[in-house]
Design an enzyme around this catalytic site. Sequence first.
Site, PDB file in Angstrom:
ATOM      1  N   LYS A 250       0.830  -1.210   0.000  1.00  0.00           N
ATOM      2  CA  LYS A 250       0.000   0.000   0.000  1.00  0.00           C
ATOM      3  C   LYS A 250       0.865   1.262   0.000  1.00  0.00           C
ATOM      4  CE  LYS A 250      -3.645   2.613   0.426  1.00  0.00           C
ATOM      5  NZ  LYS A 250      -4.523   2.859  -0.741  1.00  0.00           N
TER       6      LYS A 250
ATOM      7  N   LYS B 204       1.466  11.779   5.275  1.00  0.00           N
ATOM      8  CA  LYS B 204       1.775  10.762   6.288  1.00  0.00           C
ATOM      9  C   LYS B 204       2.224   9.458   5.632  1.00  0.00           C
ATOM     10  CE  LYS B 204      -1.271   8.085   7.715  1.00  0.00           C
ATOM     11  NZ  LYS B 204      -1.756   6.702   7.411  1.00  0.00           N
TER      12      LYS B 204
END
Length: 302
Positions: A170, A239
């Site tokens: 991911k 992030k």
Amino acid sequence: MIQSITVIGLGNMGRGMALTLHRAGFEVQGTDIAEAARQRLEADGIATAPMESLAATDAYLLSLPTSAQVREVLESRPGLLSRAPAGSLVVDTSTSDPAESRELAAKVADAGLAWLDAPVSGGPSGAHSGQLGMLIGGQPETLERARPLLEALAARITHVGDAGSGHVVKLANNFLCAAHLLTTAEAVAMASRAGVDPEACLQGLNSGSGRSAVSEVNFPRWVLSDSFDSGFTMGLMRKDLRLARQAAEGLGMPEGLMRAVVEAWHADEPALDDSDDFNRIVRRMLPPSQQDAPNREEETRS
């Protein structure tokens, strides 16, 4: 057999997944540290409870901002490692630190529970429609046990390896998405300055080897439309990029394009706030005046 599910974290993604699972016939309860989030789900007809008052269920689906919150849910509040029934399933759909995921997965196994990391793509619309993409890390037998739950949520389920692997892939995916937004914006800006309509440019790119999901989906849907309402924020992408760079450094990889991409995504702070839609990064090279410059010229002439 999984019949009851607790969804922990009722933001845009968690709420959408809770609603989808409820429609699919699962017994669903939701929880969130924010009372307003719980009340919103209750208004949709799904039971909620504070963290400390959760009923036991067959599975716990986590949709949380970072690994820190995942750890807190497992270890302290509500403390699933000690409170969840033996054999129950923990599915972490957050985009988390792979190293922490592997550590937490081991703790889950030691507590007699089962673990899958299952980070998702598709945004809030995919969560609400059950058309997410899921990257699965964990044991194959755990995946098969969880498949009815996952198939209610996802159109694409890809098992990529052991615990933590889903989160690694991911992060790799989001790094590529972030890079494609920058490179596609630069390519469209170049064509626009040369007098090529951005839509025509994208049609050309999408007919060739330079195409990507960003050129095929993000630009038509959120950039050229000027809607910028994908539901995924600059803060979340920043992030994820920091996590990707951290993972690469931890693996001893030499610095490559990732450093430049991460720095580019942080260069516009605070001009692009963490709450802004992540597609707005294109403004660095493709301001509004360039997005539809040829069309504006035609309007002026007419």
